[in-house]
Design an enzyme around this catalytic site. Structure first.
Site, PDB file in Angstrom:
ATOM      1  N   ARG A  42     -64.598  20.140  26.562  1.00 53.99           N
ATOM      2  CA  ARG A  42     -64.377  19.561  25.234  1.00 53.99           C
ATOM      3  C   ARG A  42     -64.334  18.038  25.306  1.00 53.99           C
ATOM      4  NH1 ARG A  42     -59.819  22.103  21.674  1.00 53.99           N
ATOM      5  NH2 ARG A  42     -60.753  20.464  20.429  1.00 53.99           N
ATOM      6  N   ARG A  65     -49.000  20.759  15.653  1.00 57.13           N
ATOM      7  CA  ARG A  65     -50.047  19.900  15.091  1.00 57.13           C
ATOM      8  C   ARG A  65     -50.122  19.987  13.553  1.00 57.13           C
ATOM      9  NH1 ARG A  65     -53.621  18.807  19.368  1.00 57.13           N
ATOM     10  NH2 ARG A  65     -54.210  16.917  18.249  1.00 57.13           N
ATOM     11  N   ASP A  85     -52.623  10.851  26.021  1.00 57.13           N
ATOM     12  CA  ASP A  85     -53.790  11.546  26.599  1.00 57.13           C
ATOM     13  C   ASP A  85     -53.965  11.270  28.083  1.00 57.13           C
ATOM     14  OD1 ASP A  85     -55.969  11.292  23.665  1.00 57.13           O
ATOM     15  OD2 ASP A  85     -54.214  12.523  24.136  1.00 57.13           O
ATOM     16  N   CYS A 108     -52.098  24.212  18.591  1.00 60.33           N
ATOM     17  CA  CYS A 108     -52.867  24.377  19.830  1.00 60.33           C
ATOM     18  C   CYS A 108     -51.852  24.371  20.970  1.00 60.33           C
ATOM     19  CB  CYS A 108     -53.882  23.246  19.970  1.00 60.33           C
ATOM     20  SG  CYS A 108     -53.108  21.668  20.313  1.00 60.33           S
ATOM     21  N   LYS A 114     -65.031  10.332  22.734  1.00 53.64           N
ATOM     22  CA  LYS A 114     -64.949  11.570  21.932  1.00 53.64           C
ATOM     23  C   LYS A 114     -64.166  11.272  20.652  1.00 53.64           C
ATOM     24  CE  LYS A 114     -61.629  14.694  22.915  1.00 53.64           C
ATOM     25  NZ  LYS A 114     -60.760  15.115  21.805  1.00 53.64           N
ATOM     26  N   ASN A 115     -63.042  10.599  20.780  1.00 52.63           N
ATOM     27  CA  ASN A 115     -62.134  10.420  19.642  1.00 52.63           C
ATOM     28  C   ASN A 115     -62.555   9.320  18.681  1.00 52.63           C
ATOM     29  OD1 ASN A 115     -60.743  12.572  20.598  1.00 52.63           O
ATOM     30  ND2 ASN A 115     -59.006  11.394  21.391  1.00 52.63           N
TER      31      ASN A 115
HETATM   32  C1  EPZ Z   1     -55.381  12.186  17.970  1.00 53.46           C
HETATM   33  O1  EPZ Z   1     -54.862  13.436  17.580  1.00 53.46           O
HETATM   34  C2  EPZ Z   1     -56.310  12.478  19.147  1.00 53.46           C
HETATM   35  N1  EPZ Z   1     -57.391  13.348  18.703  1.00 53.46           N
HETATM   36  C3  EPZ Z   1     -55.513  13.146  20.265  1.00 53.46           C
HETATM   37  O2  EPZ Z   1     -56.397  13.321  21.356  1.00 53.46           O
HETATM   38  C4  EPZ Z   1     -54.397  12.204  20.695  1.00 53.46           C
HETATM   39  O3  EPZ Z   1     -53.619  12.832  21.678  1.00 53.46           O
HETATM   40  C5  EPZ Z   1     -53.520  11.869  19.477  1.00 53.46           C
HETATM   41  O4  EPZ Z   1     -54.328  11.317  18.420  1.00 53.46           O
HETATM   42  C6  EPZ Z   1     -52.440  10.846  19.821  1.00 53.46           C
HETATM   43  O5  EPZ Z   1     -53.038   9.680  20.292  1.00 53.46           O
HETATM   44  C7  EPZ Z   1     -58.427  12.804  18.020  1.00 53.46           C
HETATM   45  O6  EPZ Z   1     -58.458  11.611  17.761  1.00 53.46           O
HETATM   46  C8  EPZ Z   1     -59.521  13.741  17.607  1.00 53.46           C
HETATM   47  P1  EPZ Z   1     -51.578  12.350  15.719  1.00 53.46           P
HETATM   48  P2  EPZ Z   1     -54.038  13.558  16.188  1.00 53.46           P
HETATM   49  O7  EPZ Z   1     -51.801  12.763  14.305  1.00 53.46           O
HETATM   50  O8  EPZ Z   1     -54.549  12.584  15.210  1.00 53.46           O
HETATM   51  C9  EPZ Z   1     -47.563  14.430  14.414  1.00 53.46           C
HETATM   52  C10 EPZ Z   1     -57.370  14.499  23.118  1.00 53.46           C
HETATM   53  O9  EPZ Z   1     -56.869  14.962  24.156  1.00 53.46           O
HETATM   54  N2  EPZ Z   1     -48.214  14.641  13.101  1.00 53.46           N
HETATM   55  O10 EPZ Z   1     -51.671  10.896  16.061  1.00 53.46           O
HETATM   56  O11 EPZ Z   1     -54.028  15.004  15.817  1.00 53.46           O
HETATM   57  C11 EPZ Z   1     -48.221  15.213  15.530  1.00 53.46           C
HETATM   58  O12 EPZ Z   1     -47.721  16.534  15.584  1.00 53.46           O
HETATM   59  C12 EPZ Z   1     -56.642  14.672  21.805  1.00 53.46           C
HETATM   60  O13 EPZ Z   1     -58.420  13.860  23.064  1.00 53.46           O
HETATM   61  C13 EPZ Z   1     -47.467  15.191  12.065  1.00 53.46           C
HETATM   62  O14 EPZ Z   1     -46.290  15.510  12.234  1.00 53.46           O
HETATM   63  O15 EPZ Z   1     -52.596  13.133  16.635  1.00 53.46           O
HETATM   64  C14 EPZ Z   1     -47.859  14.407  16.748  1.00 53.46           C
HETATM   65  O16 EPZ Z   1     -46.555  14.766  17.167  1.00 53.46           O
HETATM   66  C15 EPZ Z   1     -55.400  15.509  21.953  1.00 53.46           C
HETATM   67  N3  EPZ Z   1     -48.065  15.387  10.859  1.00 53.46           N
HETATM   68  C16 EPZ Z   1     -47.853  12.964  16.224  1.00 53.46           C
HETATM   69  O17 EPZ Z   1     -47.759  13.066  14.795  1.00 53.46           O
HETATM   70  C17 EPZ Z   1     -49.380  15.049  10.634  1.00 53.46           C
HETATM   71  O18 EPZ Z   1     -49.861  15.229   9.509  1.00 53.46           O
HETATM   72  C18 EPZ Z   1     -49.113  12.162  16.555  1.00 53.46           C
HETATM   73  O19 EPZ Z   1     -50.203  12.971  16.223  1.00 53.46           O
HETATM   74  C19 EPZ Z   1     -50.122  14.507  11.713  1.00 53.46           C
HETATM   75  C20 EPZ Z   1     -49.518  14.299  12.926  1.00 53.46           C
END
Ligand code: EPZ
Length: 419
Positions: free
Chosen positions: A398, A122, A306, A117, A22-23
């Site tokens: 999802r 996020r 995850d 969410c 998915k990702n």
């Molecule tokens: C990706 O989300 C995945 N989703 C998530 O999978 C996964 O849990 C996550 O990476 C971590 O591996 C997809 O790839 C579509 P991050 P993402 O930006 O990119 C903070 C699932 O279950 N952050 O790596 O949104 C954020 O709040 C989903 O399949 C900021 O502060 O995660 C978090 O604490 C859930 N500012 C940390 O960074 C930003 O601009 C990591 O988030 C972006 C992120």
């Protein structure tokens, strides 16, 4: 709405084929915006997040044909509406990935802020700061991101915090920028690498793939290609935990054990016998109760957030005490109260769950809240004595393709029923 009804206590046995990631599919679908010709994707999973992405691309003027169960023909080469609307973005945060491609291809983009969410606020600040460093003018008002540029210019980007989709957004934006972009502290998740491999096949010039320093040399244009998405490592790991929690023995096919070392290491620690070859993993508990294992989530190649909820479920019936620390998201514990209602002994202390393994859980009526928390409730239901009913199954759909069909093939007693 649908719910799942599970009769627990049956050890899972047999073989399951996992779907494409998915990702990886989501960023690659948005990468179709960059191409001057259509993209054909194979091994795409049949998930609601994929359909949401296709609906969003269609709302911007793209066309697609679902050629077979997992082959998609996507033509996003001439968008007529550079807006990612709130109504679709609110259901899938990854829609933020439309921003980089639209901006670099058309010089303009309006994307709804994804909002938070169940697992956290996020934010998208890292995405926006990096795109500004590439030369975008960005304004956030009325819940939307308004981005414009006269042409993105390569830059030296440093992410203070590792972010998967922020890394992906910048990579896509940089492919058509003038000059070279270096991303320092880039996310190294396999899904980021899969996006880079697809972009390079489309004509991009990306090096440093699989490392924390990714270099993108801007090119004039990208062409659509045929590309097969990598396997879903989280779906694979979830089925392995389903076998472990029910003391069963299964083989997961169409997967890639090379990108699952942290998870496989933990499964060996709980006492599972693990055998792997190039594209399959066999787990055998030999009927034994799992041993408790401590978990600390982190970025790749360390233990993935995850899989935290799924291993928490496993620990609830394991032998001994364990701690599970969530270091990535601030609220990824929505499964804890529900597992407690099944008899789990869990105490939340800040971002750490302290778990005392119990002999068995009892079935209960539960509510799913987010994708991976829902998966953990299914796993607990498979192991529990009696009946477990899980409401709001749309969360599961999802990220897990026909989960009850695949579990039934492994011997689980599970039905999807209308509310
Ligand atoms: C990706 O989300 C995945 N989703 C998530 O999978 C996964 O849990 C996550 O990476 C971590 O591996 C997809 O790839 C579509 P991050 P993402 O930006 O990119 C903070 C699932 O279950 N952050 O790596 O949104 C954020 O709040 C989903 O399949 C900021 O502060 O995660 C978090 O604490 C859930 N500012 C940390 O960074 C930003 O601009 C990591 O988030 C972006 C992120």
């Amino acid at each position: 709405m649908y719910k799942l009804v599970i009769q627990g206590g049956k050890p899972l046995k047999g073989t399951v084929k996992v779907a494409g990631s998915k990702n990886a599919s989501l960023p690659i679908l948005f990468a179709s915006i960059l191409a001057d010709t259509p993209l054909t994707l194979n091994n795409t999973p049949q998930l609601s997040d994929i359909s949401t992405t296709l609906r969003l691309l269609m709302s911007m003027g793209a066309e697609f044909i679902l050629e077979s169960d997992s082959s998609l023909f996507v033509d996003s080469s001439t968008l007529t509406n550079l807006v990612a609307d709130y109504d679709l973005v609110k259901t899938m945060r990854a829609s933020i990935l439309a921003l980089g491609p639209m901006l670099t291809k058309y010089g303009k983009a309006k994307v709804s802020l994804p909002g938070g969410c169940a697992i956290g606020t996020r934010p998208v600040n890292l995405h926006l700061q990096a795109l500004e460093e590439l030369g975008a003018t960005i304004e956030v008002k009325n819940g939307y991101i308004y981005a414009e540029t006269k042409g993105l210019l390569g830059a030296n980007i440093h992410f203070d915090q590792i972010s998967v989709t922020a890394t992906e957004n910048v990579i896509m934006a940089a492919t058509l920028a003038k000059g070279t972009t270096t991303i320092n502290n880039a996310a190294q998740e396999p899904e980021v690498s899969d996006l880079c491999h697809c972009l390079n096949k489309m004509g991009a010039k990306i090096t440093g793939i699989n490392t924390s320093i990714i270099i993108i040399k801007g090119v004039e244009k990208l062409e659509g290609v045929q590309y097969s998405v990598c396997p879903d490592r989280i779906e694979s790991a979830t089925y392995l935990v389903a076998a472990a929690i029910t003391r069963g023995s299964i083989t997961v096919k169409n997967t890639n054990p090379q990108v699952m070392r942290a998870v496989l290491g933990k499964l060996i620690e709980i006492g599972a016998d693990i055998k792997t070859d190039k594209s399959s993993i066999t787990l055998d508990m030999k009927g034994k109760r799992p041993k408790a294992v401590n978990i600390k989530t982190s970025t790749y190649p360390n233990f993935p957030t995850d899989m935290q909820a799924q291993f928490t479920a496993l620990n609830t019936i394991a032998e001994g005490h364990s701690t599970i620390t969530e270091n990535i998201f601030e609220n990824r514990f929505m499964h804890i109260p529900e597992l407690t209602r099944m008899g789990a002994e869990l105490t939340l202390e800040g971002n750490t769950v302290v778990c005392k393994g119990v002999k068995s859980l009892t079935g209960a009526h539960l509510m799913a809240t987010d994708l991976r928390a829902s998966a953990s409730l299914v796993l607990a239901g498979l192991a529990a004595t009696g009946t477990t009913t899980i409401e709001r199954v749309y969360h599961l759909d999802r990220g897990y393709e026909t989960i009850e069909e695949k579990l039934k093939l492994l011997g689980a007693s599970i039905e999807r029923v209308q509310d």
